[in-house]
Write a protein that holds these residues in place. Structure first.
Motif, PDB file in Angstrom:
ATOM      1  N   ARG A  13     -90.959  -2.019  72.298  1.00 49.79           N
ATOM      2  CA  ARG A  13     -92.379  -1.689  72.461  1.00 49.79           C
ATOM      3  C   ARG A  13     -92.954  -2.386  73.687  1.00 49.79           C
ATOM      4  O   ARG A  13     -92.548  -3.488  74.036  1.00 49.79           O
ATOM      5  CB  ARG A  13     -93.188  -2.164  71.255  1.00 49.79           C
ATOM      6  CG  ARG A  13     -93.004  -1.376  70.015  1.00 49.79           C
ATOM      7  CD  ARG A  13     -94.008  -1.877  68.966  1.00 49.79           C
ATOM      8  NE  ARG A  13     -93.710  -1.348  67.665  1.00 49.79           N
ATOM      9  CZ  ARG A  13     -94.113  -0.163  67.227  1.00 49.79           C
ATOM     10  NH1 ARG A  13     -94.839   0.607  67.999  1.00 49.79           N
ATOM     11  NH2 ARG A  13     -93.802   0.246  66.018  1.00 49.79           N
ATOM     12  N   LEU A  16     -98.913  -5.236  73.536  1.00 46.09           N
ATOM     13  CA  LEU A  16    -100.293  -4.770  73.467  1.00 46.09           C
ATOM     14  C   LEU A  16    -101.073  -5.316  74.660  1.00 46.09           C
ATOM     15  O   LEU A  16    -100.810  -6.438  75.112  1.00 46.09           O
ATOM     16  CB  LEU A  16    -100.949  -5.211  72.159  1.00 46.09           C
ATOM     17  CG  LEU A  16    -100.432  -4.525  70.903  1.00 46.09           C
ATOM     18  CD1 LEU A  16    -101.015  -5.182  69.652  1.00 46.09           C
ATOM     19  CD2 LEU A  16    -100.731  -3.037  70.923  1.00 46.09           C
ATOM     20  N   GLU A  21    -106.136  -1.252  79.375  1.00 46.46           N
ATOM     21  CA  GLU A  21    -104.761  -0.746  79.524  1.00 46.46           C
ATOM     22  C   GLU A  21    -104.459  -0.447  80.987  1.00 46.46           C
ATOM     23  O   GLU A  21    -105.276   0.163  81.681  1.00 46.46           O
ATOM     24  CB  GLU A  21    -104.604   0.543  78.702  1.00 46.46           C
ATOM     25  CG  GLU A  21    -103.199   1.082  78.650  1.00 46.46           C
ATOM     26  CD  GLU A  21    -102.315   0.365  77.651  1.00 46.46           C
ATOM     27  OE1 GLU A  21    -101.232  -0.103  78.057  1.00 46.46           O
ATOM     28  OE2 GLU A  21    -102.705   0.271  76.462  1.00 46.46           O
ATOM     29  N   THR A  86    -101.031   6.818  70.809  1.00 49.35           N
ATOM     30  CA  THR A  86    -100.434   5.510  71.083  1.00 49.35           C
ATOM     31  C   THR A  86    -101.401   4.626  71.867  1.00 49.35           C
ATOM     32  O   THR A  86    -101.591   3.442  71.535  1.00 49.35           O
ATOM     33  CB  THR A  86     -99.104   5.687  71.839  1.00 49.35           C
ATOM     34  OG1 THR A  86     -98.198   6.415  70.998  1.00 49.35           O
ATOM     35  CG2 THR A  86     -98.490   4.351  72.217  1.00 49.35           C
ATOM     36  N   ARG A  90    -103.247   1.177  70.658  1.00 46.57           N
ATOM     37  CA  ARG A  90    -103.145  -0.042  71.453  1.00 46.57           C
ATOM     38  C   ARG A  90    -104.533  -0.630  71.722  1.00 46.57           C
ATOM     39  O   ARG A  90    -104.712  -1.849  71.700  1.00 46.57           O
ATOM     40  CB  ARG A  90    -102.392   0.245  72.754  1.00 46.57           C
ATOM     41  CG  ARG A  90    -100.910   0.543  72.509  1.00 46.57           C
ATOM     42  CD  ARG A  90    -100.195   1.054  73.751  1.00 46.57           C
ATOM     43  NE  ARG A  90    -100.282   0.147  74.875  1.00 46.57           N
ATOM     44  CZ  ARG A  90     -99.597  -0.982  74.999  1.00 46.57           C
ATOM     45  NH1 ARG A  90     -98.750  -1.357  74.044  1.00 46.57           N
ATOM     46  NH2 ARG A  90     -99.746  -1.748  76.072  1.00 46.57           N
ATOM     47  N   ARG A  94    -103.305  -2.283  67.540  1.00 46.90           N
ATOM     48  CA  ARG A  94    -102.285  -1.882  66.559  1.00 46.90           C
ATOM     49  C   ARG A  94    -101.011  -1.440  67.264  1.00 46.90           C
ATOM     50  O   ARG A  94    -101.071  -0.682  68.222  1.00 46.90           O
ATOM     51  CB  ARG A  94    -102.786  -0.722  65.703  1.00 46.90           C
ATOM     52  CG  ARG A  94    -103.932  -1.065  64.785  1.00 46.90           C
ATOM     53  CD  ARG A  94    -104.362   0.179  64.005  1.00 46.90           C
ATOM     54  NE  ARG A  94    -105.242  -0.124  62.907  1.00 46.90           N
ATOM     55  CZ  ARG A  94    -104.851  -0.412  61.675  1.00 46.90           C
ATOM     56  NH1 ARG A  94    -103.579  -0.453  61.381  1.00 46.90           N
ATOM     57  NH2 ARG A  94    -105.739  -0.674  60.738  1.00 46.90           N
ATOM     58  N   ALA A  95     -99.891  -1.881  66.745  1.00 50.86           N
ATOM     59  CA  ALA A  95     -98.576  -1.459  67.243  1.00 50.86           C
ATOM     60  C   ALA A  95     -97.897  -0.696  66.108  1.00 50.86           C
ATOM     61  O   ALA A  95     -97.192  -1.282  65.292  1.00 50.86           O
ATOM     62  CB  ALA A  95     -97.745  -2.664  67.670  1.00 50.86           C
ATOM     63  N   GLN A  96     -98.174   0.605  66.011  1.00 49.51           N
ATOM     64  CA  GLN A  96     -97.599   1.448  64.967  1.00 49.51           C
ATOM     65  C   GLN A  96     -96.945   2.655  65.606  1.00 49.51           C
ATOM     66  O   GLN A  96     -97.319   3.075  66.704  1.00 49.51           O
ATOM     67  CB  GLN A  96     -98.684   1.899  63.980  1.00 49.51           C
ATOM     68  CG  GLN A  96     -99.145   0.781  63.063  1.00 49.51           C
ATOM     69  CD  GLN A  96    -100.211   1.243  62.098  1.00 49.51           C
ATOM     70  OE1 GLN A  96    -101.387   0.923  62.316  1.00 49.51           O
ATOM     71  NE2 GLN A  96     -99.837   1.949  61.053  1.00 49.51           N
ATOM     72  N   ASP A  97     -95.972   3.215  64.890  1.00 49.47           N
ATOM     73  CA  ASP A  97     -95.270   4.392  65.385  1.00 49.47           C
ATOM     74  C   ASP A  97     -96.101   5.647  65.171  1.00 49.47           C
ATOM     75  O   ASP A  97     -96.821   5.776  64.176  1.00 49.47           O
ATOM     76  CB  ASP A  97     -93.918   4.549  64.677  1.00 49.47           C
ATOM     77  CG  ASP A  97     -92.913   3.506  65.134  1.00 49.47           C
ATOM     78  OD1 ASP A  97     -92.957   3.102  66.311  1.00 49.47           O
ATOM     79  OD2 ASP A  97     -92.072   3.105  64.313  1.00 49.47           O
ATOM     80  N   ASN A 167     -96.633   0.526  59.067  1.00 45.20           N
ATOM     81  CA  ASN A 167     -95.690  -0.460  59.590  1.00 45.20           C
ATOM     82  C   ASN A 167     -94.546  -0.658  58.611  1.00 45.20           C
ATOM     83  O   ASN A 167     -94.761  -0.651  57.399  1.00 45.20           O
ATOM     84  CB  ASN A 167     -96.395  -1.794  59.854  1.00 45.20           C
ATOM     85  CG  ASN A 167     -97.251  -1.744  61.091  1.00 45.20           C
ATOM     86  OD1 ASN A 167     -96.933  -1.087  62.057  1.00 45.20           O
ATOM     87  ND2 ASN A 167     -98.371  -2.464  61.060  1.00 45.20           N
TER      88      ASN A 167
END
Length: 168
Positions: A13, A16, A21, A86, A90, A94-97, A167
């Motif tokens: 990944r 974050l 960004e 995505t 971010r 959150r870091a989720q698929d 997650n």
């Protein structure tokens, strides 16, 4: 940083963001994480007012007739929706698929030159509803709309539903 990709092995990944960004860094990571991205002709990404906009070159996406290849355009809309969700996650820390759950498109006119692709939530309340679902259940989905323009002409409109997985 390029990694040798192996089937079944997730790509690391991107950390974050600490603040805004960096879309250039995100695009470099995306090209390494999903090998086909580099060939799609994305020349610029920008975000404003809830929209993710890409500028794309037609040349790498030509079909046998000299216009945009429908399969490439479809891949671009699917990828752009995945990126929208995505990037939104971010921004929420959150870091989720994310996976595409449903997608469809309508081809309205041939793509005859470089073009722009704009992705927005299909419903204004979509991001708030997704945030609520994520806070309640740890997963959720959102519907997005994609519009592809050659100049002022709308050439393609696509819709997709993207799921955020809990997650592991």
């Amino acid at each position: 940083m390029r990694h040798t990709r192996q089937p079944g092995m997730p790509y690391p990944r991107l950390p974050l963001p600490d603040g805004e960004e960096d879309l250039r860094a995100f695009q470099r990571w995306l090209e390494a994480a999903i090998p086909m991205v580099e060939a799609l002709g994305i020349t610029h990404m920008s975000q404003a007012n809830g929209a993710l906009t890409w500028q794309l070159a037609l040349t790498p996406n030509l079909n046998d007739k000299g216009t945009g290849f429908g399969g490439a355009l479809t891949a671009q809309t699917t990828l752009q929706g995945w990126c929208w969700v995505t990037l939104w996650l971010r921004q929420q820390g959150r870091a989720q698929d994310v996976v595409v759950a449903e997608a469809d498109q309508r081809f309205l006119a041939p793509v005859t030159r470089d073009y722009r692709l704009i992705c927005t939530p299909s419903h204004p309340e979509g991001p708030v509803q997704l945030a609520d679902k994520l806070n309640e259940r740890g997963k959720g989905s959102i519907e997005l709309t994609h519009q592809l323009y050659c100049g002022d002409a709308l050439c393609l409109e696509a819709h997709g539903r993207y799921a955020v997985l809990p997650n592991a």
